[in-house]
Enzyme design. Structure first.
Site, PDB file in Angstrom:
ATOM      1  N   PRO A 133       9.506  -4.162   0.425  1.00  0.00           N
ATOM      2  CA  PRO A 133      10.581  -3.877   1.380  1.00  0.00           C
ATOM      3  C   PRO A 133      10.042  -3.822   2.812  1.00  0.00           C
ATOM      4  CG  PRO A 133      10.623  -2.321  -0.466  1.00  0.00           C
ATOM      5  CD  PRO A 133       9.350  -3.099  -0.584  1.00  0.00           C
ATOM      6  N   VAL A 134      10.788  -4.439   3.730  1.00  0.00           N
ATOM      7  CA  VAL A 134      10.357  -4.507   5.129  1.00  0.00           C
ATOM      8  C   VAL A 134      10.657  -3.172   5.828  1.00  0.00           C
ATOM      9  CG1 VAL A 134      10.711  -5.745   7.317  1.00  0.00           C
ATOM     10  CG2 VAL A 134      10.700  -7.003   5.156  1.00  0.00           C
ATOM     11  N   ASP A 162      -3.438  -1.307   9.707  1.00  0.00           N
ATOM     12  CA  ASP A 162      -3.431  -1.274   8.237  1.00  0.00           C
ATOM     13  C   ASP A 162      -4.046  -2.536   7.627  1.00  0.00           C
ATOM     14  OD1 ASP A 162      -2.239   1.195   8.026  1.00  0.00           O
ATOM     15  OD2 ASP A 162      -0.201   0.393   7.878  1.00  0.00           O
ATOM     16  N   SER A 222       1.277  -6.215   7.088  1.00  0.00           N
ATOM     17  CA  SER A 222      -0.196  -6.105   7.108  1.00  0.00           C
ATOM     18  C   SER A 222      -0.791  -6.758   5.876  1.00  0.00           C
ATOM     19  CB  SER A 222      -0.619  -4.628   7.112  1.00  0.00           C
ATOM     20  OG  SER A 222      -0.029  -3.954   8.189  1.00  0.00           O
ATOM     21  N   SER A 223      -0.133  -6.554   4.755  1.00  0.00           N
ATOM     22  CA  SER A 223      -0.640  -7.089   3.503  1.00  0.00           C
ATOM     23  C   SER A 223      -0.545  -8.618   3.479  1.00  0.00           C
ATOM     24  CB  SER A 223       0.172  -6.469   2.364  1.00  0.00           C
ATOM     25  OG  SER A 223      -0.234  -7.009   1.176  1.00  0.00           O
ATOM     26  N   GLY A 277       7.153   1.370   5.203  1.00  0.00           N
ATOM     27  CA  GLY A 277       5.898   2.113   5.110  1.00  0.00           C
ATOM     28  C   GLY A 277       5.009   1.610   3.980  1.00  0.00           C
ATOM     29  N   LYS A 305       0.847  -1.205   0.000  1.00  0.00           N
ATOM     30  CA  LYS A 305       0.000   0.000   0.000  1.00  0.00           C
ATOM     31  C   LYS A 305       0.879   1.250   0.000  1.00  0.00           C
ATOM     32  CE  LYS A 305       0.731   1.239   4.538  1.00  0.00           C
ATOM     33  NZ  LYS A 305       1.484   2.413   4.965  1.00  0.00           N
ATOM     34  N   GLY A 357       3.937  -4.168   4.260  1.00  0.00           N
ATOM     35  CA  GLY A 357       4.199  -5.552   3.853  1.00  0.00           C
ATOM     36  C   GLY A 357       3.631  -6.595   4.812  1.00  0.00           C
TER      37      GLY A 357
HETATM   38  P1  ATP Z   1       3.323  -0.137   8.068  1.00  0.00           P
HETATM   39  O1  ATP Z   1       3.466   0.781   6.907  1.00  0.00           O
HETATM   40  O2  ATP Z   1       2.091  -1.018   8.019  1.00  0.00           O
HETATM   41  O3  ATP Z   1       3.495   0.535   9.392  1.00  0.00           O
HETATM   42  P2  ATP Z   1       5.892  -1.257   7.358  1.00  0.00           P
HETATM   43  O4  ATP Z   1       5.663  -1.502   5.926  1.00  0.00           O
HETATM   44  O5  ATP Z   1       6.690  -0.056   7.706  1.00  0.00           O
HETATM   45  O6  ATP Z   1       4.480  -1.230   8.069  1.00  0.00           O
HETATM   46  P3  ATP Z   1       6.489  -4.056   7.684  1.00  0.00           P
HETATM   47  O7  ATP Z   1       7.291  -4.360   6.477  1.00  0.00           O
HETATM   48  O8  ATP Z   1       5.083  -4.499   7.723  1.00  0.00           O
HETATM   49  O9  ATP Z   1       6.580  -2.493   8.025  1.00  0.00           O
HETATM   50  O10 ATP Z   1       7.308  -4.660   8.929  1.00  0.00           O
HETATM   51  C1  ATP Z   1       7.144  -4.185  10.244  1.00  0.00           C
HETATM   52  C2  ATP Z   1       7.664  -5.208  11.235  1.00  0.00           C
HETATM   53  O11 ATP Z   1       6.804  -6.340  11.243  1.00  0.00           O
HETATM   54  C3  ATP Z   1       9.063  -5.708  10.938  1.00  0.00           C
HETATM   55  O12 ATP Z   1       9.871  -5.429  12.043  1.00  0.00           O
HETATM   56  C4  ATP Z   1       8.924  -7.221  10.744  1.00  0.00           C
HETATM   57  O13 ATP Z   1       9.915  -7.954  11.392  1.00  0.00           O
HETATM   58  C5  ATP Z   1       7.543  -7.556  11.325  1.00  0.00           C
HETATM   59  N1  ATP Z   1       6.789  -8.555  10.526  1.00  0.00           N
HETATM   60  C6  ATP Z   1       5.932  -9.471  10.993  1.00  0.00           C
HETATM   61  N2  ATP Z   1       5.391 -10.193  10.021  1.00  0.00           N
HETATM   62  C7  ATP Z   1       5.913  -9.735   8.873  1.00  0.00           C
HETATM   63  C8  ATP Z   1       5.742 -10.101   7.508  1.00  0.00           C
HETATM   64  N3  ATP Z   1       4.919 -11.092   7.123  1.00  0.00           N
HETATM   65  N4  ATP Z   1       6.414  -9.394   6.582  1.00  0.00           N
HETATM   66  C9  ATP Z   1       7.232  -8.376   6.959  1.00  0.00           C
HETATM   67  N5  ATP Z   1       7.446  -8.017   8.223  1.00  0.00           N
HETATM   68  C10 ATP Z   1       6.806  -8.682   9.189  1.00  0.00           C
END
Ligand code: ATP
Length: 289
Positions: free
Chosen positions: A94-95, A136, A103-104, A98, A10, A101
Site C-alpha cells: 500500500p502506498v 529507508d 524505498s523498497s 509506512g 518493511k 513501498g
Molecule cells: P516510508 O515508510 O518509507 O516513509 P511510505 O511507505 O509511507 O514510505 P511510499 O508508499 O513509499 O510511502 O510512498 C511515498 C510517496 O512516494 C508517494 O507519495 C508516492 O507517490 C511516491 N513514490 C515514488 N516512487 C514510488 C514507488 N515506486 N512506489 C510507491 N510510491 C512511490
C-alpha cells in the site's frame, strides 16, 4: 530482455525519534523487518530515459518515481547498465502506509541492476548509493532484521526473525510525515520505546518479548481522529489474538504480531470490523542474502 526482482515491504517493529542532527534531520532509533508483502518489478532496458508503470494514478511514472531514480543513479555512478527503458511494477505494498513501498522498489532496482551488470558495487557501496534516494532505501537493499539509527541509514544487522507472522492493516487515510515530525518537536513525550529491551528480545529470538515492547512514538502525536482509528485497529488485532500491535513508520499502516501462521490466518477472519484492507504476512529475506 527483462530483469525481474521482488521488492519486500518493511515494518518498523519499534520506532523512536531521538533528537535532531546538526543538518536539521531528525535522528531515529528503529528496529526494522522485511516482510513477505511485496511488489514485483520487471525492468525492460531500451533507449534513454525511464518510464514506470504501476497502474496507480497517484504514483509518478517519470523520474519522481524512486524506481526510475534508482535506475538513473545506478547508471550514473557505475557507468554500466541501461540508460533507460520501462519499469513495470505490480504494486501490492500500500502506498503511503509506512510500509516503505517506494524505498523498497528503489532498493530492488539497485539490487537487480547490480546483479545483472557485473556487480560494480559491494553491499556497503550499494547501501550508500541507496542513501541518496531515501533514508529507508539502505535497509531495503538487504532487508532482514536490523537496528537503524541516524536518519535510518546507519544499519546494524540483527539475527533474522524467522517464522514471525503478522496481520497488516492499511486504514483509508494517510499521515503527513513532516507534520508528525513537527508535532513531535512541540511535544514532550511521556513514554518512549524500550529499544534496548526490544534489541535483546530480537537477539534472543523471543517473539513474545519483542511483541510486548513494540512502540512507535509517531502514534503519540497523531491527529485525534487518526489516533482513534489506529487505537481501534490495534484493539481489534489484540482481540483477534495478536501478541502485540503497533503502527509502522509514520503510518497509517498498523500491524499485529502472531505466535504462528495459523493464529494469524484465524485472526484475519476476525478483522472484518476493522473496515480496512487487512492481510497476513510473515518475515522474509530479499534474494541475494
Ligand atoms: P516510508 O515508510 O518509507 O516513509 P511510505 O511507505 O509511507 O514510505 P511510499 O508508499 O513509499 O510511502 O510512498 C511515498 C510517496 O512516494 C508517494 O507519495 C508516492 O507517490 C511516491 N513514490 C515514488 N516512487 C514510488 C514507488 N515506486 N512506489 C510507491 N510510491 C512511490
Amino acid at each position: 530482455m527483462k530483469i525481474h526482482e521482488t521488492a519486500y515491504a518493511k515494518l518498523n517493529l519499534s520506532l523512536d525519534v531521538t533528537g535532531r542532527m546538526p543538518d536539521g534531520y531528525h535522528s531515529l532509533s528503529t528496529v526494522m523487518q522485511s516482510i513477505s508483502l511485496c511488489d514485483d518489478i520487471d525492468i525492460s532496458p531500451s533507449g534513454s530515459g525511464w518510464f514506470v508503470e504501476c497502474g496507480l494514478p497517484y504514483v509518478p511514472t517519470g523520474p519522481a518515481n524512486l524506481a526510475a531514480g534508482a535506475a538513473e543513479l545506478f547508471r550514473s555512478r557505475s557507468g554500466v547498465g541501461p540508460e533507460g527503458g520501462r519499469i513495470d511494477i505490480i504494486k501490492r505494498i500500500p502506498v503511503r502506509g509506512g510500509f516503505g513501498g517506494g524505498s523498497s522498489d528503489a532498493a530492488a532496482v539497485l539490487r537487480a541492476l547490480d546483479r545483472e551488470y557485473g556487480r560494480p558495487f559491494d553491499r556497503p557501496a550499494l547501501e550508500k548509493l541507496g542513501e541518496e534516494l531515501g533514508s529507508d532505501v539502505p535497509f531495503c537493499v538487504f532487508g532482514g532484521t536490523a537496528h537503524a539509527t541516524g536518519r535510518g541509514e546507519k544499519l546494524r544487522p540483527l539475527p533474522f526473525l524467522a517464522d514471525c507472522h503478522f496481520i497488516i492493516c492499511r486504514p483509508d487515510f494517510s499521515c503527513s510525515t513532516p507534520e508528525l515530525f513537527a508535532a513531535l518537536d512541540r511535544t514532550k513525550l511521556r513514554i518512549r520505546p524500550d529499544i534496548q529491551g526490544m534489541l535483546a528480545a530480537v537477539e534472543a529470538g523471543d517473539i513474545q518479548g519483542m511483541a510486548v515492547r513494540m512502540f512507535n512514538v509517531f502514534e503519540e502525536v497523531l491527529p485525534r481522529r487518526h489516533a482513534e482509528a489506529v487505537r481501534r485497529i490495534k484493539a481489534l488485532l489484540i482481540d483477534a489474538g495478536a501478541l502485540g500491535a503497533c503502527m509502522t513508520g509514520s503510518g497509517s499502516g498498523v500491524f499485529g504480531v502472531f505466535a504462528d501462521g495459523k493464529s494469524a490466518e484465524e485472526g484475519l477472519g476476525r478483522m472484518r470490523d476493522a473496515d480496512c484492507d487487512c492481510r497476513t504476512a510473515h518475515t522474509a529475506l530479499p534474494p541475494g542474502l
